[in-house]
Design a protein around this motif. Structure first.
Motif, PDB file in Angstrom:
ATOM      1  N   GLU A 103      -2.876 -24.242   0.469  1.00  0.00           N
ATOM      2  CA  GLU A 103      -2.087 -23.414   1.386  1.00  0.00           C
ATOM      3  C   GLU A 103      -2.649 -21.990   1.351  1.00  0.00           C
ATOM      4  O   GLU A 103      -2.732 -21.380   0.282  1.00  0.00           O
ATOM      5  N   THR A 104      -3.034 -21.500   2.488  1.00  0.00           N
ATOM      6  CA  THR A 104      -3.642 -20.173   2.601  1.00  0.00           C
ATOM      7  C   THR A 104      -2.679 -19.236   3.325  1.00  0.00           C
ATOM      8  O   THR A 104      -2.200 -19.569   4.418  1.00  0.00           O
ATOM      9  N   THR A 105      -2.416 -18.102   2.676  1.00  0.00           N
ATOM     10  CA  THR A 105      -1.450 -17.145   3.247  1.00  0.00           C
ATOM     11  C   THR A 105      -2.131 -15.793   3.449  1.00  0.00           C
ATOM     12  O   THR A 105      -2.724 -15.240   2.512  1.00  0.00           O
ATOM     13  N   LEU A 106      -2.075 -15.305   4.659  1.00  0.00           N
ATOM     14  CA  LEU A 106      -2.556 -13.954   4.992  1.00  0.00           C
ATOM     15  C   LEU A 106      -1.328 -13.082   5.237  1.00  0.00           C
ATOM     16  O   LEU A 106      -0.522 -13.378   6.129  1.00  0.00           O
ATOM     17  N   GLU A 107      -1.214 -12.025   4.450  1.00  0.00           N
ATOM     18  CA  GLU A 107       0.015 -11.230   4.474  1.00  0.00           C
ATOM     19  C   GLU A 107      -0.312  -9.743   4.556  1.00  0.00           C
ATOM     20  O   GLU A 107      -1.272  -9.268   3.934  1.00  0.00           O
ATOM     21  N   VAL A 108       0.472  -9.026   5.305  1.00  0.00           N
ATOM     22  CA  VAL A 108       0.418  -7.568   5.384  1.00  0.00           C
ATOM     23  C   VAL A 108       1.739  -7.024   4.837  1.00  0.00           C
ATOM     24  O   VAL A 108       2.817  -7.464   5.279  1.00  0.00           O
ATOM     25  N   SER A 109       1.648  -6.107   3.888  1.00  0.00           N
ATOM     26  CA  SER A 109       2.856  -5.559   3.275  1.00  0.00           C
ATOM     27  C   SER A 109       2.830  -4.027   3.353  1.00  0.00           C
ATOM     28  O   SER A 109       1.769  -3.407   3.458  1.00  0.00           O
ATOM     29  N   GLN A 110       4.009  -3.464   3.302  1.00  0.00           N
ATOM     30  CA  GLN A 110       4.136  -2.016   3.401  1.00  0.00           C
ATOM     31  C   GLN A 110       5.247  -1.536   2.459  1.00  0.00           C
ATOM     32  O   GLN A 110       6.370  -2.051   2.509  1.00  0.00           O
ATOM     33  N   ARG A 111       4.907  -0.564   1.613  1.00  0.00           N
ATOM     34  CA  ARG A 111       5.932   0.041   0.757  1.00  0.00           C
ATOM     35  C   ARG A 111       6.635   1.133   1.544  1.00  0.00           C
ATOM     36  O   ARG A 111       5.997   1.991   2.151  1.00  0.00           O
ATOM     37  N   LEU A 112       7.949   1.084   1.565  1.00  0.00           N
ATOM     38  CA  LEU A 112       8.762   2.050   2.302  1.00  0.00           C
ATOM     39  C   LEU A 112       9.266   3.120   1.340  1.00  0.00           C
ATOM     40  O   LEU A 112       9.974   2.809   0.375  1.00  0.00           O
ATOM     41  N   GLU A 113       8.889   4.366   1.606  1.00  0.00           N
ATOM     42  CA  GLU A 113       9.330   5.469   0.745  1.00  0.00           C
ATOM     43  C   GLU A 113      10.791   5.796   1.061  1.00  0.00           C
ATOM     44  O   GLU A 113      11.125   6.173   2.183  1.00  0.00           O
ATOM     45  N   MET A 114      11.642   5.654   0.075  1.00  0.00           N
ATOM     46  CA  MET A 114      13.062   5.874   0.229  1.00  0.00           C
ATOM     47  C   MET A 114      13.470   7.154  -0.512  1.00  0.00           C
ATOM     48  O   MET A 114      12.739   7.683  -1.344  1.00  0.00           O
ATOM     49  N   GLY A 133       6.843  -7.422   3.466  1.00  0.00           N
ATOM     50  CA  GLY A 133       5.596  -8.100   3.791  1.00  0.00           C
ATOM     51  C   GLY A 133       5.820  -9.249   4.743  1.00  0.00           C
ATOM     52  O   GLY A 133       6.904  -9.832   4.805  1.00  0.00           O
ATOM     53  N   GLY A 134       4.810  -9.585   5.464  1.00  0.00           N
ATOM     54  CA  GLY A 134       4.889 -10.711   6.388  1.00  0.00           C
ATOM     55  C   GLY A 134       3.504 -11.167   6.790  1.00  0.00           C
ATOM     56  O   GLY A 134       2.533 -10.401   6.698  1.00  0.00           O
ATOM     57  N   GLY A 135       3.409 -12.490   7.196  1.00  0.00           N
ATOM     58  CA  GLY A 135       2.109 -12.985   7.599  1.00  0.00           C
ATOM     59  C   GLY A 135       2.163 -14.431   8.034  1.00  0.00           C
ATOM     60  O   GLY A 135       3.218 -14.945   8.442  1.00  0.00           O
ATOM     61  N   PHE A 136       1.010 -15.104   7.922  1.00  0.00           N
ATOM     62  CA  PHE A 136       0.883 -16.495   8.346  1.00  0.00           C
ATOM     63  C   PHE A 136       0.422 -17.327   7.156  1.00  0.00           C
ATOM     64  O   PHE A 136      -0.388 -16.859   6.342  1.00  0.00           O
ATOM     65  N   ARG A 137       0.972 -18.554   7.098  1.00  0.00           N
ATOM     66  CA  ARG A 137       0.540 -19.501   6.070  1.00  0.00           C
ATOM     67  C   ARG A 137      -0.020 -20.743   6.765  1.00  0.00           C
ATOM     68  O   ARG A 137       0.596 -21.263   7.713  1.00  0.00           O
ATOM     69  N   ARG A 138      -1.162 -21.190   6.284  1.00  0.00           N
ATOM     70  CA  ARG A 138      -1.823 -22.379   6.857  1.00  0.00           C
ATOM     71  C   ARG A 138      -1.848 -23.475   5.805  1.00  0.00           C
ATOM     72  O   ARG A 138      -2.279 -23.268   4.679  1.00  0.00           O
ATOM     73  N   PHE A 139      -1.395 -24.670   6.231  1.00  0.00           N
ATOM     74  CA  PHE A 139      -1.404 -25.842   5.353  1.00  0.00           C
ATOM     75  C   PHE A 139      -2.642 -26.666   5.700  1.00  0.00           C
ATOM     76  O   PHE A 139      -2.764 -27.212   6.808  1.00  0.00           O
TER      77      PHE A 139
END
Length: 414
Positions: free
Chosen positions: A96-107, A274-280
Motif C-alpha cells: 500500500e503506497t500513500t502520498l500525503e501532504v501535511s501542514q502544521r498549523l501555528e496556534m 495531513g491528507g493524500g492518496f493511498r494506492r493498493f
C-alpha cells in the motif's frame, strides 16, 4: 524563482561587504592630514566603522523581521506499507503506497507574536543607529576641542620659554656687570628648565590629541591641527518627547513584553493536518486518507520560559526608569558645567586677562626702572601665564559641556 532570489541576496551581501572593506581601508589613515574644522570632522565621522556596524545590525534585524512573517512550510511524505513481509505479504502485490501532504498549523498567535518581537528588535536597532551617531558626534566634539586646547597650550609654552630665555639673557648681563647677585641668574635658569619641561609635556598632549581626532575622523594624525570656529550655541531646551536613550529603553521594554506573548503562544500545541492518496497494489484501487495529530502538553508547557521572559520584562521596566533618571541628571550636569564654563570665560576672557596683561607690562617697566624686584616680575609673568592657561581650560570645559549637552538632547531627528 527562489534560486534567483537567493543569488540576488548573495550579490547584495557581497556588495555590502565590499563597501565596508573599502570604507575600512579609507578609514585607516590614507587621507592626508589637513586643517580640520569641527564640521569637517563631524562629516568625516559619518563613515566610521562603528556606524557601519550599527547599520548592519539594523539590516540584520530587518531581515529577521521579514523572516518572522513567513509561515511554516508544508511537508510531503511517501509511505510504503505491507512491504517485504511473510505469507501473502512476501512480494509487492499487497503493498500500500500513500502520498500525503501535511501542514502544521501555528496556534495561539505564534506568528503575530513572532512578528511583534521582530518589529520591536528592528525599532531597537534603528534607534541604536541614532544613538551611535550621537555618541560619535560627542566623541568628535571632545576630541576636536582637546586638540584645539593642546595647540593653545603648546603656543603658551613657547611664549613662556621665550620669556624665560630673555630673562636668562638679561640676568646673565646684570650678573656679569655686578648689578644682580648670581642667585638671580640661578632663579632664571630654573624658570627656563621648568618652561622647557612644560613644553615637552604640551608636545606629548598635542600628539595624543592628534591621534584621538584622527581615529575619529579617518585622517592622518601627522601635522593635524584643529581650526577654531565660533563658539557654538547650546541646544534648545528639550521638548517633552524623550531623548534617544529613553526611546531605546522603551523599545527594549516593548520587545520584552512582546516576548511574553510569544512564550505563551509557544506553549499552545500546534495540530498537524495531513491528507493524500493511498494506492493498493493488489487491487489497484485508490482511496483518500486524512490525518490529524496534536502534541499532548503533558511534560512541556513552556512555563519556565514564560517566567523567564516575564522577569526580563520587569528588568526592561526598571532599566527604562533608570534611563529616565540618568538622562535627566546628565542634561542637568551638562547644563551646569556649561554655565560654569561660561562664567569662567566671562571673567578670564574679559577684565581678568586685561588686568593680568597690564600688571605684567607695569612689572616689566618697573623692573627696568629699578622700582620692582625680580621676584615681582616673575610673579606678574606667572599670573599672566596662569590666566592664559585657565582661559584655555575654560574653553575646553565649555566645549566638552556642549558636547555632553548635545548628546543628552540627542533625538531621532539629529
Amino acid at each position: 524563482m527562489p534560486s534567483l532570489r537567493i543569488r540576488r541576496h548573495s550579490m547584495i551581501f557581497v556588495m555590502r561587504r565590499a563597501s565596508i572593506a573599502l570604507a575600512t581601508l579609507a578609514w585607516s589613515g590614507v587621507a592626508s592630514a589637513a586643517p580640520v574644522t569641527l564640521i569637517d570632522a563631524l562629516t568625516r565621522a559619518d563613515a566610521s566603522p562603528r556606524l557601519a556596524a550599527a547599520r548592519e545590525q539594523l539590516e540584520a534585524a530587518t531581515a529577521r523581521a521579514r523572516q518572522a512573517r513567513v509561515s511554516v512550510n508544508p511537508e510531503v511524505g511517501l509511505t510504503f506499507e505491507n512491504l517485504g513481509g511473510t505469507g501473502p505479504y512476501r512480494d509487492f502485490r499487497s503493498t500500500e503506497t500513500t502520498l500525503e501532504v501535511s501542514q502544521r498549523l501555528e496556534m495561539g498567535g505564534k506568528r503575530s507574536a513572532r512578528v511583534r518581537v521582530a518589529r520591536g528588535e528592528v525599532e531597537v536597532a534603528r534607534l541604536g543607529l541614532v544613538r551611535t551617531r550621537a555618541d560619535i558626534a560627542r566623541d568628535v566634539r571632545d576630541a576636536h576641542a582637546a586638540l584645539a586646547a593642546a595647540e593653545a597650550r603648546l603656543t603658551l609654552a613657547d611664549d613662556v620659554i621665550r620669556s624665560a630665555r630673555e630673562l636668562v639673557r638679561t640676568m646673565g648681563l646684570l650678573v656679569d656687570t655686578g648689578k644682580e647677585p648670581p642667585l638671580r641668574k640661578l632663579r632664571a635658569d630654573a624658570l627656563l628648565s621648568d618652561a622647557t619641561a612644560t613644553r615637552a609635556a604640551a608636545e606629548g598632549e598635542l600628539s595624543t590629541a592628534q591621534r584621538a581626532l584622527a581615529a575619529l575622523s579617518g585622517v592622518d594624525s601627522e601635522g593635524l591641527y584643529a581650526v577654531q570656529s565660533q563658539d557654538e550655541r547650546p541646544p534648545l531646551a528639550p521638548i517633552d518627547s524623550p531623548g534617544i536613550g529613553e526611546r531605546i529603553a522603551a523599545a527594549e521594554r516593548d520587545a520584552a513584553r512582546a516576548r511574553i506573548d510569544l512564550a505563551r503562544s509557544d506553549g499552545v500545541p500546534d495540530p498537524v493536518l495531513g491528507g493524500g492518496f493511498r494506492r493498493f497494489s493488489e487491487t489497484r484501487n485508490t482511496a483518500f486518507v486524512a490525518r490529524v495529530s496534536i502534541p499532548l502538553p503533558i511534560r512541556n508547557r513552556n512555563t519556565d520560559t514564560i517566567a523567564a521572559v516575564r522577569s526580563d520584562s520587569l528588568v526592561a521596566d526598571a532599566n527604562l526608569a533608570q534611563v529616565r533618571i540618568d538622562a535627566m541628571r546628565a542634561r542637568r550636569d551638562a547644563a551646569a558645567r556649561l554655565a560654569a564654563a561660561d562664567g569662567r570665560l566671562a571673567a578670564l576672557g574679559g577684565a581678568g586677562q586685561v588686568q593680568a596683561e597690564e600688571a605684567l607690562r607695569i612689572a616689566r617697566r618697573g623692573y627696568q626702572a629699578g622700582k620692582f624686584t625680580l621676584i615681582e616680575l616673575i610673579d606678574a609673568q606667572t599670573a599672566y601665564n596662569t590666566t592664559r592657561g585657565a582661559l584655555i581650560d575654560a574653553r575646553l570645559d565649555r566645549a566638552r559641556a556642549l558636547a555632553a549637552l548635545f548628546r543628552a538632547d540627542a533625538r531621532e531627528e539629529n
